[in-house]
Design an enzyme around this catalytic site. Structure first.
Site, short mmCIF file in Angstrom:
data_model
loop_
_atom_site.label_atom_id
_atom_site.label_comp_id
_atom_site.label_asym_id
_atom_site.label_seq_id
_atom_site.Cartn_x
_atom_site.Cartn_y
_atom_site.Cartn_z
N ASP A 53 23.54 42.58 -26.99
CA ASP A 53 21.86 41.99 -26.48
C ASP A 53 22.26 40.41 -26.47
O ASP A 53 22.89 39.65 -27.86
CB ASP A 53 20.78 42.47 -27.14
CG ASP A 53 19.29 42.12 -26.70
OD1 ASP A 53 19.28 42.64 -25.69
OD2 ASP A 53 18.95 42.17 -27.43
N GLU A 110 9.70 47.44 -20.77
CA GLU A 110 9.32 47.18 -22.42
C GLU A 110 8.32 47.11 -22.47
O GLU A 110 7.52 45.36 -21.25
CB GLU A 110 10.01 46.28 -23.40
CG GLU A 110 9.27 46.19 -24.58
CD GLU A 110 9.70 45.72 -25.46
OE1 GLU A 110 11.20 44.89 -25.80
OE2 GLU A 110 9.10 45.28 -26.80
O1 KIV Z 1 16.36 43.69 -29.44
C1 KIV Z 1 15.73 45.37 -29.23
O2 KIV Z 1 16.42 45.70 -30.68
C2 KIV Z 1 15.51 45.75 -27.76
C3 KIV Z 1 15.27 46.87 -28.33
C4 KIV Z 1 14.04 47.11 -28.09
C5 KIV Z 1 15.21 47.29 -25.59
O3 KIV Z 1 15.61 44.75 -27.16
#
Ligand code: KIV
Length: 267
Positions: free
Chosen positions: A64, A166
């Site tokens: 991410d 989300e």
């Molecule tokens: O940061 C995270 O864990 C996320 C998920 C909730 C999709 O973006």
């Protein structure tokens, strides 16, 4: 899809057959104790992603991109996305969206053009929660729902391989999922997305939060199980039942005697 931030949980998720493991920037709040995901740095993400990588052999591993890692310049964006693949061994990156932002679209395009697979993220985007009106359900009006669909179609056209939705109404998520050819992965987005994602610590009850949002199902109370084991450990140490003889090492009898016979030593 589920999240992991360390090796032991990554191994378990992989063994359980979870298709995608996300090292989410939720790391910041769940594992590092920050109040939001905003302070999370690239170095923190890479550190944890490397550990997760060592535990994953089957699942697709997605890193991410943290706040400000893709918001400054094209060069920085591509470099940071590349680090997730080159240094941390990810298969793809995820980017939170900003509806209506051409800079954000340009960032997604630049990463894709560099040959890095991208998972989009629309709806509630915690990194820019202020921008979308706080931590609340998104696309509740017809206009907002239209903008969400436009953004989703744009991500698909750019070449994203999937989109996290989300906190959007179930009807909207269902309609978006039907319009797209790429899969949607929902969190607080109802049952009709192509896949579902949760923060693993939420489903295991390991976040210490007593008022989780309604989309979280607590599949087990691991906090209670761990607490019981920790209390039992403490009690066993205090009453002397741990460690037992079986849990201790011993010296060969003749060596022990030899040691005791040395007056300058243990006697
Ligand atoms: O940061 C995270 O864990 C996320 C998920 C909730 C999709 O973006």
């Amino acid at each position: 899809m589920l999240t992991a931030y360390d090796l032991p949980l990554a191994r378990l998720l992989d063994e359980a057959g979870v298709d995608i493991i996300l090292v989410g920037d939720s790391l910041g709040m769940v594992a590092l104790g920050y109040p939001t995901t905003v302070p999370v740095t690239m170095e923190e993400m890479l550190h944890h992603t490397k550990a997760v990588r060592r535990g994953v052999s089957q699942a697709l591993l997605v890193g991410d991109m943290p706040f400000m890692s893709f918001n400054v310049s094209r060069e920085e964006t591509v470099k940071n996305a590349g680090r997730f693949l080159k240094e941390a061994g990810c298969d793809a990156v995820k980017l939170e969206g900003r509806l209506g932002s051409r800079d954000w679209v340009a960032a997604v395009r630049a990463i894709l053009e560099a040959g890095i697979p991208v998972l989009g993220h629309l709806g509630l985007t915690p990194q820019t929660a202020g921008w979308v009106g706080g931590f609340k359900v998104q696309a509740k009006t017809a206009e907002e729902a239209e903008k969400l669909l436009e953004a989703a179609l744009e991500l698909e056209a750019l070449g994203c391989f999937g989109i996290v939705l989300e906190c959007v109404p179930a009807q909207v998520a269902q309609a978006v999922s039907q319009k797209l050819r790429i899969p949607t992965i929902g969190i607080g987005a109802g049952a009709h997305c192509d896949g579902q994602v949760l923060v693993t610590q939420d489903l295991l009850s390991l976040t210490g939060s007593f008022h989780p949002p309604k989309f979280i199902r607590t599949f087990t109370r691991l906090d209670q199980i761990i607490l019981k084991a920790l209390r039992e450990f403490k009690e066993a140490v205090q009453d002397g039942s741990f460690p037992s003889a079986e849990e201790s090492y011993s010296m060969p009898e003749d060596e022990w005697k030899r040691l005791l016979s040395n007056p300058r030593s243990y006697s």
